[in-house]
Design a protein around this motif. Structure first.
Motif, PDB file in Angstrom:
ATOM      1  N   ASP A 193      -2.056   6.183 -23.313  1.00  0.00           N
ATOM      2  CA  ASP A 193      -3.151   7.146 -23.307  1.00  0.00           C
ATOM      3  C   ASP A 193      -4.290   6.602 -22.459  1.00  0.00           C
ATOM      4  O   ASP A 193      -4.594   5.398 -22.496  1.00  0.00           O
ATOM      5  CB  ASP A 193      -3.650   7.399 -24.734  1.00  0.00           C
ATOM      6  N   PHE A 194      -4.916   7.487 -21.703  1.00  0.00           N
ATOM      7  CA  PHE A 194      -6.096   7.103 -20.937  1.00  0.00           C
ATOM      8  C   PHE A 194      -7.072   8.268 -20.943  1.00  0.00           C
ATOM      9  O   PHE A 194      -6.858   9.276 -21.632  1.00  0.00           O
ATOM     10  CB  PHE A 194      -5.725   6.640 -19.523  1.00  0.00           C
ATOM     11  N   GLN A 195      -8.136   8.120 -20.194  1.00  0.00           N
ATOM     12  CA  GLN A 195      -9.242   9.072 -20.283  1.00  0.00           C
ATOM     13  C   GLN A 195      -8.826  10.515 -20.016  1.00  0.00           C
ATOM     14  O   GLN A 195      -9.378  11.450 -20.604  1.00  0.00           O
ATOM     15  CB  GLN A 195     -10.335   8.663 -19.286  1.00  0.00           C
ATOM     16  N   TYR A 196      -7.826  10.699 -19.159  1.00  0.00           N
ATOM     17  CA  TYR A 196      -7.496  12.051 -18.709  1.00  0.00           C
ATOM     18  C   TYR A 196      -6.203  12.594 -19.309  1.00  0.00           C
ATOM     19  O   TYR A 196      -5.746  13.667 -18.926  1.00  0.00           O
ATOM     20  CB  TYR A 196      -7.413  12.073 -17.187  1.00  0.00           C
ATOM     21  N   GLY A 197      -5.587  11.854 -20.233  1.00  0.00           N
ATOM     22  CA  GLY A 197      -4.371  12.356 -20.854  1.00  0.00           C
ATOM     23  C   GLY A 197      -3.423  11.232 -21.230  1.00  0.00           C
ATOM     24  O   GLY A 197      -3.855  10.135 -21.611  1.00  0.00           O
ATOM     25  N   ARG A 198      -2.137  11.501 -21.128  1.00  0.00           N
ATOM     26  CA  ARG A 198      -1.100  10.512 -21.450  1.00  0.00           C
ATOM     27  C   ARG A 198      -0.190  10.392 -20.238  1.00  0.00           C
ATOM     28  O   ARG A 198       0.211  11.405 -19.634  1.00  0.00           O
ATOM     29  CB  ARG A 198      -0.313  10.937 -22.681  1.00  0.00           C
ATOM     30  N   LEU A 199       0.187   9.155 -19.891  1.00  0.00           N
ATOM     31  CA  LEU A 199       0.820   8.877 -18.607  1.00  0.00           C
ATOM     32  C   LEU A 199       1.955   7.874 -18.775  1.00  0.00           C
ATOM     33  O   LEU A 199       1.887   6.977 -19.611  1.00  0.00           O
ATOM     34  CB  LEU A 199      -0.228   8.304 -17.639  1.00  0.00           C
ATOM     35  N   ALA A 200       3.009   8.030 -17.965  1.00  0.00           N
ATOM     36  CA  ALA A 200       4.074   7.035 -17.870  1.00  0.00           C
ATOM     37  C   ALA A 200       4.532   6.980 -16.421  1.00  0.00           C
ATOM     38  O   ALA A 200       4.375   7.941 -15.664  1.00  0.00           O
ATOM     39  CB  ALA A 200       5.239   7.389 -18.784  1.00  0.00           C
ATOM     40  N   VAL A 201       5.087   5.834 -16.029  1.00  0.00           N
ATOM     41  CA  VAL A 201       5.647   5.659 -14.692  1.00  0.00           C
ATOM     42  C   VAL A 201       7.151   5.490 -14.829  1.00  0.00           C
ATOM     43  O   VAL A 201       7.620   4.647 -15.605  1.00  0.00           O
ATOM     44  CB  VAL A 201       5.034   4.445 -13.969  1.00  0.00           C
ATOM     45  N   SER A 226       9.942   5.856  -7.404  1.00  0.00           N
ATOM     46  CA  SER A 226       8.965   5.814  -8.482  1.00  0.00           C
ATOM     47  C   SER A 226       8.063   7.043  -8.444  1.00  0.00           C
ATOM     48  O   SER A 226       7.687   7.525  -7.377  1.00  0.00           O
ATOM     49  CB  SER A 226       8.114   4.538  -8.341  1.00  0.00           C
ATOM     50  N   PHE A 227       7.721   7.547  -9.631  1.00  0.00           N
ATOM     51  CA  PHE A 227       6.739   8.623  -9.747  1.00  0.00           C
ATOM     52  C   PHE A 227       6.161   8.567 -11.157  1.00  0.00           C
ATOM     53  O   PHE A 227       6.706   7.907 -12.049  1.00  0.00           O
ATOM     54  CB  PHE A 227       7.353  10.001  -9.452  1.00  0.00           C
ATOM     55  N   ALA A 241       0.866  -1.180   0.000  1.00  0.00           N
ATOM     56  CA  ALA A 241       0.000   0.000   0.000  1.00  0.00           C
ATOM     57  C   ALA A 241       0.900   1.226   0.000  1.00  0.00           C
ATOM     58  O   ALA A 241       1.782   1.361   0.842  1.00  0.00           O
ATOM     59  CB  ALA A 241      -0.900   0.000   1.235  1.00  0.00           C
ATOM     60  N   VAL A 242       0.673   2.124  -0.948  1.00  0.00           N
ATOM     61  CA  VAL A 242       1.581   3.266  -1.074  1.00  0.00           C
ATOM     62  C   VAL A 242       0.870   4.473  -1.683  1.00  0.00           C
ATOM     63  O   VAL A 242       0.069   4.344  -2.604  1.00  0.00           O
ATOM     64  CB  VAL A 242       2.813   2.891  -1.928  1.00  0.00           C
ATOM     65  N   TRP A 243       1.157   5.633  -1.100  1.00  0.00           N
ATOM     66  CA  TRP A 243       0.768   6.895  -1.723  1.00  0.00           C
ATOM     67  C   TRP A 243       1.797   7.229  -2.793  1.00  0.00           C
ATOM     68  O   TRP A 243       3.002   7.037  -2.598  1.00  0.00           O
ATOM     69  CB  TRP A 243       0.738   8.018  -0.686  1.00  0.00           C
ATOM     70  N   SER A 244       1.350   7.743  -3.921  1.00  0.00           N
ATOM     71  CA  SER A 244       2.267   8.086  -5.000  1.00  0.00           C
ATOM     72  C   SER A 244       1.930   9.463  -5.559  1.00  0.00           C
ATOM     73  O   SER A 244       0.850  10.004  -5.334  1.00  0.00           O
ATOM     74  CB  SER A 244       2.224   7.028  -6.111  1.00  0.00           C
ATOM     75  N   VAL A 245       2.892   9.994  -6.327  1.00  0.00           N
ATOM     76  CA  VAL A 245       2.769  11.349  -6.839  1.00  0.00           C
ATOM     77  C   VAL A 245       2.949  11.332  -8.353  1.00  0.00           C
ATOM     78  O   VAL A 245       3.719  10.537  -8.900  1.00  0.00           O
ATOM     79  CB  VAL A 245       3.802  12.285  -6.164  1.00  0.00           C
ATOM     80  N   CYS A 246       2.219  12.213  -9.034  1.00  0.00           N
ATOM     81  CA  CYS A 246       2.280  12.350 -10.478  1.00  0.00           C
ATOM     82  C   CYS A 246       2.565  13.809 -10.812  1.00  0.00           C
ATOM     83  O   CYS A 246       1.860  14.708 -10.319  1.00  0.00           O
ATOM     84  CB  CYS A 246       0.958  11.908 -11.108  1.00  0.00           C
ATOM     85  N   PHE A 247       3.590  14.048 -11.630  1.00  0.00           N
ATOM     86  CA  PHE A 247       3.958  15.403 -12.017  1.00  0.00           C
ATOM     87  C   PHE A 247       3.478  15.711 -13.437  1.00  0.00           C
ATOM     88  O   PHE A 247       3.507  14.857 -14.319  1.00  0.00           O
ATOM     89  CB  PHE A 247       5.474  15.590 -11.947  1.00  0.00           C
ATOM     90  N   GLN A 248       3.070  16.935 -13.647  1.00  0.00           N
ATOM     91  CA  GLN A 248       2.599  17.366 -14.957  1.00  0.00           C
ATOM     92  C   GLN A 248       3.785  17.713 -15.860  1.00  0.00           C
ATOM     93  O   GLN A 248       4.757  18.331 -15.416  1.00  0.00           O
ATOM     94  CB  GLN A 248       1.696  18.587 -14.814  1.00  0.00           C
TER      95      GLN A 248
END
Length: 258
Positions: A235-243, A251-252, A204-211
């Motif tokens: 691509d997903f509903q709210y934009g484009r994402l990578a980890v 990780s972020f 279980a972990v809180w994570s952060v996403c930067f624009q």
């Protein structure tokens, strides 16, 4: 640039920071990937410094204390608190654990560290002179924070008791996920979801996403700066994402909003 000039409502992810094994190396990595500049390190607080976007605080970095070993290098999410003592009481009453008793950080504010019943660690921050993020909604700033946990039901009950979260389910394809809104909040403040059932012993972990402006270009900057790509852009509903991961394998996510 969008700016925030008043304290965030209680329960809102209001700050994220990272302990680095080599502060200079980590600063250079995020300078190249996210375009950060930095405030002066604060000797009173162990060399802690703010990452800046257009001169406004966007996140925090701290060198690892030389007398401490085994400190995890992870992005720590802090949730806003109106009263640190009362918040700590609510955490304990709801089944959480206090890891660091709320302490005053000079005139900046009050900080505590806790663990929820599912094992995720989070900080609390009662604003003083430092309210948390003041740079928002532009590249280089935190776009989203969420908690992924094997026991999302327990987590949702816990944060509802402590911070009054209200949830809206948006999960798809059998993976539970809900955004949460805090009392007095104007829009969803973050999310809580379940981990992949196929991933055994997922923490279980809180994570952060930067624009970022361009996810694919940012992924290449990660590689060029010595980081790693954990999940390729999608691509997903709210934009484009990578980890991705930084110099200490922290990780972020990076995201270009739709």
């Amino acid at each position: 640039m969008t700016q925030r000039n008043e304290a965030w409502p209680a329960g809102t992810p209001c700050w994220a920071d990272l302990t680095a094994s080599d502060l200079g190396r980590t600063q250079e990595f995020y300078r190249r990937v996210l375009g950060w500049e930095y405030g002066s390190p604060d000797p009173e607080h162990g060399g802690y410094c703010n990452a800046l976007v257009d001169g406004r605080p966007a996140a925090g970095l701290s060198p690892a204390a030389p007398d401490l070993t085994g400190v995890p290098h992870v992005w720590q999410v802090h949730l806003a608190s109106d009263r640190s003592d009362l918040c700590a009481e609510r955490v304990l009453a709801a089944g959480g654990t206090q890891l660091v008793e709320p302490v005053e950080v000079g005139r900046l504010g009050w900080m505590g560290i806790f663990q929820d019943p599912t094992g995720a660690t989070f900080g609390t921050w009662k604003a003083g002179e430092h309210i948390g993020f003041t740079a928002v909604d532009v590249p280089g700033t935190v776009a989203w924070c969420d908690l992924m946990t094997p026991d999302h039901h327990t987590a949702r009950d816990f944060y509802a008791q402590v911070f009054g979260y209200h949830y809206e389910d948006i999960g798809e394809e059998g993976v539970p996920y809900a955004t949460f809104t805090v009392p007095r909040g104007e829009r969803p403040a973050g999310g809580i979801g379940g981990t992949d059932p196929a991933a055994e012993n997922a923490p279980a972990v809180w994570s952060v996403c930067f624009q970022v402006e361009d996810v694919d270009a940012a992924v290449q900057r990660v590689r060029d700066a010595g980081g790693a790509v954990m999940e390729d852009p999608l691509d997903f509903q709210y934009g484009r994402l990578a980890v991705v991961a930084g110099p200490d394998r922290e990780s972020f996510s990076i995201m270009a909003p739709a």
